[in-house]
Motif scaffolding. Structure first.
Motif, PDB file in Angstrom:
ATOM      1  N   LYS A 251       0.709  -1.170  -0.024  1.00 23.86           N
ATOM      2  CA  LYS A 251      -0.097  -0.062   0.083  1.00 23.86           C
ATOM      3  C   LYS A 251       0.789   1.340  -0.125  1.00 23.86           C
ATOM      4  O   LYS A 251       0.502   2.248  -0.597  1.00 23.86           O
ATOM      5  CB  LYS A 251      -1.043   0.040   1.242  1.00 23.86           C
ATOM      6  CG  LYS A 251      -2.146  -0.860   0.943  1.00 23.86           C
ATOM      7  CD  LYS A 251      -3.241  -0.636   1.905  1.00 23.86           C
ATOM      8  CE  LYS A 251      -2.836  -0.795   3.263  1.00 23.86           C
ATOM      9  NZ  LYS A 251      -3.955  -0.820   4.245  1.00 23.86           N
ATOM     10  N   HIS A 252       2.198   1.225   0.729  1.00 21.02           N
ATOM     11  CA  HIS A 252       2.816   2.379   0.681  1.00 21.02           C
ATOM     12  C   HIS A 252       3.329   2.944  -0.771  1.00 21.02           C
ATOM     13  O   HIS A 252       3.668   3.777  -0.779  1.00 21.02           O
ATOM     14  CB  HIS A 252       4.125   2.281   1.544  1.00 21.02           C
ATOM     15  CG  HIS A 252       5.011   1.248   1.158  1.00 21.02           C
ATOM     16  ND1 HIS A 252       4.516  -0.300   1.099  1.00 21.02           N
ATOM     17  CD2 HIS A 252       6.228   1.336   0.506  1.00 21.02           C
ATOM     18  CE1 HIS A 252       5.922  -0.975   0.875  1.00 21.02           C
ATOM     19  NE2 HIS A 252       6.825  -0.094   0.472  1.00 21.02           N
TER      20      HIS A 252
ATOM     21  N   GLN B  24      -4.035   5.736  11.340  1.00 15.02           N
ATOM     22  CA  GLN B  24      -3.661   7.154  11.644  1.00 15.02           C
ATOM     23  C   GLN B  24      -4.199   7.696  12.899  1.00 15.02           C
ATOM     24  O   GLN B  24      -3.915   8.860  13.331  1.00 15.02           O
ATOM     25  CB  GLN B  24      -3.874   8.072  10.444  1.00 15.02           C
ATOM     26  CG  GLN B  24      -3.325   7.581   9.259  1.00 15.02           C
ATOM     27  CD  GLN B  24      -1.581   7.591   9.447  1.00 15.02           C
ATOM     28  OE1 GLN B  24      -1.124   8.703  10.131  1.00 15.02           O
ATOM     29  NE2 GLN B  24      -0.861   6.599   9.023  1.00 15.02           N
TER      30      GLN B  24
ATOM     31  N   MET C 252      -7.415  10.153  -1.656  1.00 17.89           N
ATOM     32  CA  MET C 252      -6.564   8.723  -1.859  1.00 17.89           C
ATOM     33  C   MET C 252      -6.890   8.391  -3.289  1.00 17.89           C
ATOM     34  O   MET C 252      -7.949   8.007  -3.783  1.00 17.89           O
ATOM     35  CB  MET C 252      -7.109   7.860  -0.950  1.00 17.89           C
ATOM     36  CG  MET C 252      -6.283   6.560  -1.034  1.00 17.89           C
ATOM     37  SD  MET C 252      -7.151   5.233   0.046  1.00 17.89           S
ATOM     38  CE  MET C 252      -6.549   5.920   1.636  1.00 17.89           C
TER      39      MET C 252
ATOM     40  N   ASP D 134      -9.535   0.331   2.508  1.00 19.59           N
ATOM     41  CA  ASP D 134      -8.233   1.273   2.482  1.00 19.59           C
ATOM     42  C   ASP D 134      -8.382   2.470   2.962  1.00 19.59           C
ATOM     43  O   ASP D 134      -7.531   2.802   3.911  1.00 19.59           O
ATOM     44  CB  ASP D 134      -7.731   1.268   0.995  1.00 19.59           C
ATOM     45  CG  ASP D 134      -7.038   0.129   0.300  1.00 19.59           C
ATOM     46  OD1 ASP D 134      -6.764  -0.785   1.128  1.00 19.59           O
ATOM     47  OD2 ASP D 134      -6.641   0.277  -0.794  1.00 19.59           O
TER      48      ASP D 134
ATOM     49  N   HIS E 202      -6.782   3.427   6.720  1.00 20.72           N
ATOM     50  CA  HIS E 202      -6.091   4.588   7.010  1.00 20.72           C
ATOM     51  C   HIS E 202      -6.327   5.246   8.161  1.00 20.72           C
ATOM     52  O   HIS E 202      -5.738   5.936   8.954  1.00 20.72           O
ATOM     53  CB  HIS E 202      -6.106   5.239   5.742  1.00 20.72           C
ATOM     54  CG  HIS E 202      -5.255   6.628   5.584  1.00 20.72           C
ATOM     55  ND1 HIS E 202      -3.776   6.747   5.717  1.00 20.72           N
ATOM     56  CD2 HIS E 202      -5.543   8.031   5.995  1.00 20.72           C
ATOM     57  CE1 HIS E 202      -3.566   7.912   5.651  1.00 20.72           C
ATOM     58  NE2 HIS E 202      -4.750   8.873   5.871  1.00 20.72           N
TER      59      HIS E 202
END
Length: 344
Positions: A23-24, A115, A93, A107, A111
């Motif tokens: 994902k990064h 976070q 995103m 996703d 996130h």
């Protein structure tokens, strides 16, 4: 269809793990200009032909109602469209279209959780619908006031398939108790993610409601099929005849049975009673978002309309644009609807 789906039961989990590990590299995050608010809205879009004005209208409505929009695009966004989106979003995103809508929901939600973004209510909505149709829409206020862990607009429960009852997936509102519960994060982490559309519906939309209910979380909604039947029954004879003609075209399975009533005198003895009986048997308009505009918008005042380009939805839009109901729709959304079926 089952043969095509079968391999996913072996590869879904490894592919999900691989996606999470990458994902990064595969997800691109762009900070928007909107401030974070107490409530957040995940807005899933797929607009490879360019950003739609109606989407910006939806984002502004969400923000005005206190929801900071996190836009998830399952298609690449041009730099010009990204700059426009930034002005209307808290975060943008971009991701590959893996898992379709539910993959994007997942996703974005993970996130927010990873976070540790503070959230009270979390709305999840996608661009398969135009929303809100009018500027005075109160759905978000209703969702907050309902005090439910999971709130949707329409609860899809039909008598012959009760085991598949679920909230339709174009709009969810998750309440504070659920958003902060470990069940919420666990559900999204372990979600069965596939790129098979039928399985996305069956394992995502059709199971999400029951998954949270099974753990004791409460659900709420605005409408179910009983409301649809009541709205149909409240129509005049002339309006019911109009709906019969419409229904014959959008539900061909029952068109032969309805044909004899389309051409009959609606004021003849027994005509209305027969139609009311067909409504009770769910032979007249049991599918919510494809209901005739007289019912969907005129009686139930639904704040959304499906964008689907299948002929049945094109017919629904034509019926809407030929009626006085269209005058109640905001100029931005009306323009979008009027132009949707025009040749490109």
């Amino acid at each position: 269809m089952q043969a095509i789906q079968f391999p996913w039961f072996f590869v879904a989990a490894p592919l999900r793990s691989a996606h999470d590990a990458r994902k990064h590299k595969t997800l691109t995050l762009t900070q928007g200009m909107r401030a974070l608010q107490k409530d957040v809205a995940v807005v899933l879009i797929f607009q490879p032909r360019g950003l739609q004005e109606s989407t910006l209208h939806m984002l502004d409505h969400l923000y005005a109602k206190g929801f900071a929009p996190l836009v998830v695009s399952n298609a690449p966004i041009t730099s010009q469209d990204l700059n426009r989106l930034k002005d209307h979003a808290y975060l943008v995103m971009q991701r590959p279209n893996y898992g379709y809508d539910f993959g994007g929901y997942r996703d974005a939600i993970l996130h927010l959780l990873e976070q540790k973004i503070p959230m009270r209510f979390l709305v999840v909505i996608n661009d398969s619908i135009w929303f809100p149709l009018s500027n005075d829409c109160t759905l978000l206020d209703h969702a907050r006031a309902a005090d439910k862990d999971l709130f949707g607009y329409y609860y899809n429960k039909q008598s012959e398939v009760d085991q598949r009852a679920h909230l339709q997936s174009y709009f969810y509102c998750f309440g504070p108790r659920l958003v902060s519960h470990t069940d919420f994060a666990e559900y999204w982490r372990k979600l069965f993610v596939t790129s098979n559309k039928n399985l996305v519906i069956r394992r995502g939309e059709m199971r999400l409601t029951a998954a949270f209910q099974a753990k004791g979380h409460s659900i709420g909604y605005c409408h179910d099929i009983a409301d649809l039947k009541t709205a149909l029954k409240s129509l005049s004879n002339a309006e019911l005849k109009q709906v019969v003609a419409y229904q014959m075209q959008v539900d061909t399975k029952n068109s032969a049975r309805l044909g004899r009533y389309r051409d009959a005198d609606p004021d003849a003895p027994g005509w209305r009673d027969t139609i009311l009986g067909l409504i009770d048997q769910e032979k007249m308009g049991k599918y919510f978002l494809i209901a005739h505009p007289l019912v969907l918008l005129g009686k139930l005042h639904a704040p959304m309309l499906k964008k689907d380009r299948q002929p049945m939805y094109q017919l629904q839009r034509a019926e809407l644009l030929a009626s006085d109901i269209v005058d109640e729709i905001s100029p931005t959304m009306r323009a979008a609807i009027e132009g949707w079926d025009q040749p490109e």
